[in-house]
Design an enzyme around this catalytic site. Structure first.
Site, PDB file in Angstrom:
ATOM      1  CG  HIS A 199      -1.163   6.318  -2.340  1.00 28.76           C
ATOM      2  ND1 HIS A 199      -2.280   6.171  -3.105  1.00 28.76           N
ATOM      3  CD2 HIS A 199      -1.487   5.841  -1.111  1.00 28.76           C
ATOM      4  CE1 HIS A 199      -3.256   5.646  -2.374  1.00 28.76           C
ATOM      5  NE2 HIS A 199      -2.801   5.435  -1.156  1.00 28.76           N
ATOM      6  CG  HIS A 222      -1.911   1.065   1.318  1.00 31.96           C
ATOM      7  ND1 HIS A 222      -2.996   1.028   2.157  1.00 31.96           N
ATOM      8  CD2 HIS A 222      -1.999   2.241   0.657  1.00 31.96           C
ATOM      9  CE1 HIS A 222      -3.714   2.122   2.022  1.00 31.96           C
ATOM     10  NE2 HIS A 222      -3.123   2.890   1.121  1.00 31.96           N
ATOM     11  CD  GLU A 252      -7.601   6.668   4.870  1.00 35.79           C
ATOM     12  OE1 GLU A 252      -8.128   6.674   3.729  1.00 35.79           O
ATOM     13  OE2 GLU A 252      -6.472   7.135   5.099  1.00 35.79           O
ATOM     14  N   GLY A 265      -8.736   8.214  -2.702  1.00 36.20           N
ATOM     15  CA  GLY A 265      -9.299   9.571  -2.587  1.00 36.20           C
ATOM     16  C   GLY A 265     -10.391   9.629  -1.528  1.00 36.20           C
ATOM     17  CG  HIS A 306      -7.736   3.608  -0.400  1.00 37.08           C
ATOM     18  ND1 HIS A 306      -7.091   3.086  -1.483  1.00 37.08           N
ATOM     19  CD2 HIS A 306      -6.774   4.260   0.334  1.00 37.08           C
ATOM     20  CE1 HIS A 306      -5.803   3.397  -1.428  1.00 37.08           C
ATOM     21  NE2 HIS A 306      -5.580   4.109  -0.336  1.00 37.08           N
ATOM     22  CD  GLU A 334       0.672   9.853  -7.921  1.00 33.91           C
ATOM     23  OE1 GLU A 334       0.270   9.106  -7.010  1.00 33.91           O
ATOM     24  OE2 GLU A 334       0.539   9.574  -9.129  1.00 33.91           O
ATOM     25  CG  ASP A 352      -1.443   5.571   2.961  1.00 38.37           C
ATOM     26  OD1 ASP A 352      -1.727   5.277   1.789  1.00 38.37           O
ATOM     27  OD2 ASP A 352      -2.240   6.154   3.722  1.00 38.37           O
ATOM     28  CG  ASP A 353       0.062   8.881   0.956  1.00 41.13           C
ATOM     29  OD1 ASP A 353       0.095   8.890  -0.284  1.00 41.13           O
ATOM     30  OD2 ASP A 353      -0.940   8.537   1.606  1.00 41.13           O
TER      31      ASP A 353
HETATM   32  N1  ADE Z   1      -4.519   8.739  -1.502  1.00 36.38           N
HETATM   33  C1  ADE Z   1      -3.312   8.890  -0.953  1.00 36.38           C
HETATM   34  N2  ADE Z   1      -3.351   8.581   0.358  1.00 36.38           N
HETATM   35  C2  ADE Z   1      -4.626   8.210   0.628  1.00 36.38           C
HETATM   36  C3  ADE Z   1      -5.289   7.774   1.779  1.00 36.38           C
HETATM   37  N3  ADE Z   1      -4.659   7.637   2.961  1.00 36.38           N
HETATM   38  N4  ADE Z   1      -6.609   7.517   1.690  1.00 36.38           N
HETATM   39  C4  ADE Z   1      -7.244   7.636   0.520  1.00 36.38           C
HETATM   40  N5  ADE Z   1      -6.670   8.036  -0.594  1.00 36.38           N
HETATM   41  C5  ADE Z   1      -5.353   8.318  -0.555  1.00 36.38           C
HETATM   42 ZN    ZN Z   2      -3.746   4.706   0.523  1.00 36.68          ZN
END
Ligand code: ADE
Ligand code: ZN
Length: 338
Positions: free
Chosen positions: A24, A22, A196, A166, A193, A26, A276-277
């Site tokens: 992303h 998981h 969350e 998103g 997703h 970007e 995740d990010d």
């Molecule tokens: N896009 C990037 N990070 C996200 C997240 N935590 N939840 C949903 N979409 C995302």
């Molecule tokens: Zn995510």
């Protein structure tokens, strides 16, 4: 937090074969590339890397997504450059298998085609790292030029699957189930997703309508024991991102010690841990393991099981899976390990 002061444990986590399912692209943008692009704007480490930082809302997080990383991804070459560093870091942390997504509508604003972008990302993977690439899209992306783009993506050989991401609170539109079904017929893996920012009900909706077998996050399943049991019975895996959940103030995650991954794991749900990010949370995969140990009492054996779950759900053949699992078996059967 901080999660980096136990060298013995760090060495244990480092040598454990791991997955990242998981991530992303970007949101993983390497800071050094942003600094090179705009030295003034990125002169200092961002405030959101502080351990105590909490986003005000998912909308704020999305605004910052647009303001920071997204400005970097203007060509396939930039994706290549970014992912070369990101995937190199994954491999250096002992990660053997990565699933990563890019935001598909980015292609509407750049000159390169989908297949060019996919080739650019694939060629960024270091030797020995298995890579699967997903196209991510939002609930409301199937409109205007987005329609042709999404339809076209189903024909790209280099694309392994689709992910729905998103704002989770936007309505789940009817096109999604249709596209997700046709994607599977075209040999793509599908995930979404859920759970969350919406409750357990939305996880059930996504499972019923999209027929996915993998949920990104899914932690709010804990709000309904029936949903938790369903995840167990149907062997639906959750790709959980504990530090992301904490910093995005997901309901039920007021502190890491309150994170529902402990209960989900104990209930028999297949969970993996992921970053995740990482640009937006300042986290590394190894810190996710530290968090589970330090704040949720996961033993080394349990962490080896979490790592093993990643290979159980990985999109690899059975020979590869057996090889990874037998490596991890040494940890799972080590009587000394606790
Ligand atoms: N896009 C990037 N990070 C996200 C997240 N935590 N939840 C949903 N979409 C995302
Ligand atoms: Zn995510």
């Amino acid at each position: 937090m901080p999660y980096t002061d136990d060298l013995e444990f760090e060495a244990f986590i480092h040598q454990l074969p791991k997955t990242e399912t998981h991530l992303h692209m970007e949101g993983a943008c390497p800071f050094e590339l942003l600094q090179a692009m705009d030295p003034k704007k990125y002169a200092n480490p961002p405030a959101f890397w502080d351990d105590d930082f909490r986003y005000e809302s998912f909308d704020q997080f999305m605004e910052w997504y647009a303001e920071y990383c997204s400005t970097f991804f203007t060509s396939a070459q930039r994706y290549h450059d970014g992912m070369k560093i990101v995937l190199g870091n994954c491999a250096a942390q002992g990660c053997r298998y990565v699933e990563t997504s890019f935001h598909l509508p980015v292609l509407l604003g750049i000159e390169d085609s989908g297949p060019t972008l996919l080739d650019a990302v694939r060629s960024a993977a270091p030797e020995g790292l298995e890579l699967r690439i997903f196209a991510g899209m939002c609930h409301d992306d199937y409109r205007d030029e987005g329609i042709d783009l999404i339809e076209e993506s189903l024909t790209w050989d280099g694309l392994d699957g689709l992910d729905l991401h998103g704002p989770e609170y936007l309505p789940l539109e009817p096109w999604t189930a249709d596209v997700w079904g046709r994607a599977r017929q075209a040999g793509k893996f599908t995930k979404a997703h859920a759970g969350e920012f919406m409750g357990a009900d939305f996880i059930d909706v996504v499972l019923d309508k999209l027929k996915v077998t993998r949920i990104e996050h899914g932690v709010r399943a804990i709000e309904n024991p029936v949903t938790v049991q369903r995840l167990v019975d149907e062997k639906i895996a959750l790709d959980v991102c504990p530090i992301s959940n904490l910093k995005l103030a997901v309901k039920g995650v007021a502190s890491m010690s309150a994170h529902p991954i402990r209960q989900l794991y104990d209930s028999g749900v297949i969970v993996t841990i992921n970053s995740d990010d990482p640009f937006f949370f300042g986290n590394r995969l190894s810190e996710e393991y530290f968090a589970l140990k330090q704040d949720l009492g996961f033993s080394k054996k349990e962490l080896a099981q979490v790592a093993c779950n990643g290979f159980q759900i990985a999109l690899i053949d059975e020979i590869q899976r057996n090889a990874y699992e037998s490596e991890l078996n040494d940890y799972l059967t080590d009587f000394e390990l606790n």
